[in-house]
Scaffold this motif. Structure first.
Motif, PDB file in Angstrom:
ATOM      1  N   GLN A 110       0.758  -1.198   0.078  1.00 44.96           N
ATOM      2  CA  GLN A 110       0.112   0.173  -0.130  1.00 44.96           C
ATOM      3  C   GLN A 110       0.884   1.232  -0.270  1.00 44.96           C
ATOM      4  O   GLN A 110       0.635   2.259  -0.610  1.00 44.96           O
ATOM      5  N   HIS A 111       1.987   1.235   0.579  1.00 41.04           N
ATOM      6  CA  HIS A 111       2.791   2.312   0.795  1.00 41.04           C
ATOM      7  C   HIS A 111       3.643   2.685  -0.515  1.00 41.04           C
ATOM      8  O   HIS A 111       3.770   3.670  -1.103  1.00 41.04           O
ATOM      9  N   ALA A 114       1.009   4.268  -2.886  1.00 39.29           N
ATOM     10  CA  ALA A 114       0.870   5.717  -2.481  1.00 39.29           C
ATOM     11  C   ALA A 114       2.135   6.467  -3.157  1.00 39.29           C
ATOM     12  O   ALA A 114       1.564   7.581  -3.604  1.00 39.29           O
ATOM     13  N   GLY A 115       3.302   5.958  -3.000  1.00 40.72           N
ATOM     14  CA  GLY A 115       4.546   6.564  -3.466  1.00 40.72           C
ATOM     15  C   GLY A 115       4.426   6.936  -4.878  1.00 40.72           C
ATOM     16  O   GLY A 115       4.706   7.783  -5.572  1.00 40.72           O
ATOM     17  N   ARG A 117       1.563   6.776  -6.867  1.00 45.39           N
ATOM     18  CA  ARG A 117       0.448   7.929  -7.127  1.00 45.39           C
ATOM     19  C   ARG A 117       1.009   9.191  -7.046  1.00 45.39           C
ATOM     20  O   ARG A 117       0.608  10.047  -7.704  1.00 45.39           O
ATOM     21  N   LEU A 118       1.697   9.340  -6.008  1.00 49.09           N
ATOM     22  CA  LEU A 118       2.442  10.663  -5.864  1.00 49.09           C
ATOM     23  C   LEU A 118       3.514  11.173  -7.136  1.00 49.09           C
ATOM     24  O   LEU A 118       3.542  12.181  -7.358  1.00 49.09           O
ATOM     25  N   CYS A 121       1.294  12.134  -9.899  1.00 49.46           N
ATOM     26  CA  CYS A 121       0.764  13.431  -9.792  1.00 49.46           C
ATOM     27  C   CYS A 121       1.773  14.701 -10.154  1.00 49.46           C
ATOM     28  O   CYS A 121       1.293  15.377 -10.926  1.00 49.46           O
TER      29      CYS A 121
END
Length: 185
Positions: A110-111, A114-115, A117-118, A121
């Motif tokens: 999950q981490h 999340a990274g 996704r950043l 972005c």
């Protein structure tokens, strides 16, 4: 001749293998691989292809690959570029589906996601800045952009109507300018 097709295939395998996050993230990769590294197209052509790809059905990156391939080597080039672009994604999706199904509930996975996704972005922000620099060459462009943004963000107008309206506005605003420039030559 075969060498040129293989070079086209390899270029789009690289692009497909290094582009993550959707249509907006492809612009910096196209700039690196097709403009700076190979000199096949210009940034204006990338922006034109990107614009057309947004209003045609299908995935933006695939449409751009098809346009660039066709420009380089006709229909065969468009087919080869498209195959090159999607091949890494298909392989990655098969591999990812195996791992995500088994490891998605773990905090470490999950981490990592999340990274990622950043990073995506940040790449989208970079592309947005490049699009702004490439398109805003006069005040009419800025006005059209603001109107489109308001119609989309505030009034939730259908993208189809927005694109048709912006295309008509661009035609009406910029055609006289182009004719005047051609007359001066």
């Amino acid at each position: 001749m075969l060498r040129e097709y293989l070079e086209l295939l390899w270029a789009f395998i690289v692009i497909g293998g290094t582009t993550f996050g959707g249509g907006y993230t492809i612009v910096p990769v196209l700039e690196r691989e097709l403009i700076k590294k190979r000199g096949w197209i210009t940034m204006d052509e990338v922006l034109d292809f990107y614009t057309i790809a947004q209003i045609t059905p299908g995935v933006i990156a695939v449409n751009i690959a098809t346009f660039v391939g066709c420009k380089r080597k006709g229909i065969a080039g468009g087919t080869i570029a498209t195959l090159g672009l999607v091949l890494p994604g298909v392989c990655l999706m098969l591999l990812a589906s195996f791992f995500v199904e088994r490891f998605a509930e773990y905090p470490l996975a999950q981490h990592v996601l999340a990274g990622i996704r950043l990073a995506v972005c940040a790449l989208i922000l970079d592309t947005t800045i490049k699009l702004f620099k490439g398109f805003f060459k006069n005040y009419q462009s800025v006005i059209i952009c603001i109107i489109v943004f308001v119609l989309s963000a505030v009034f939730s107008m259908s993208p189809m109507y927005i694109i048709l309206g912006a295309g008509l506005a661009g035609f009406l605003l910029f055609l006289p300018r182009r004719k005047a420039a051609e007359k001066d030559k």
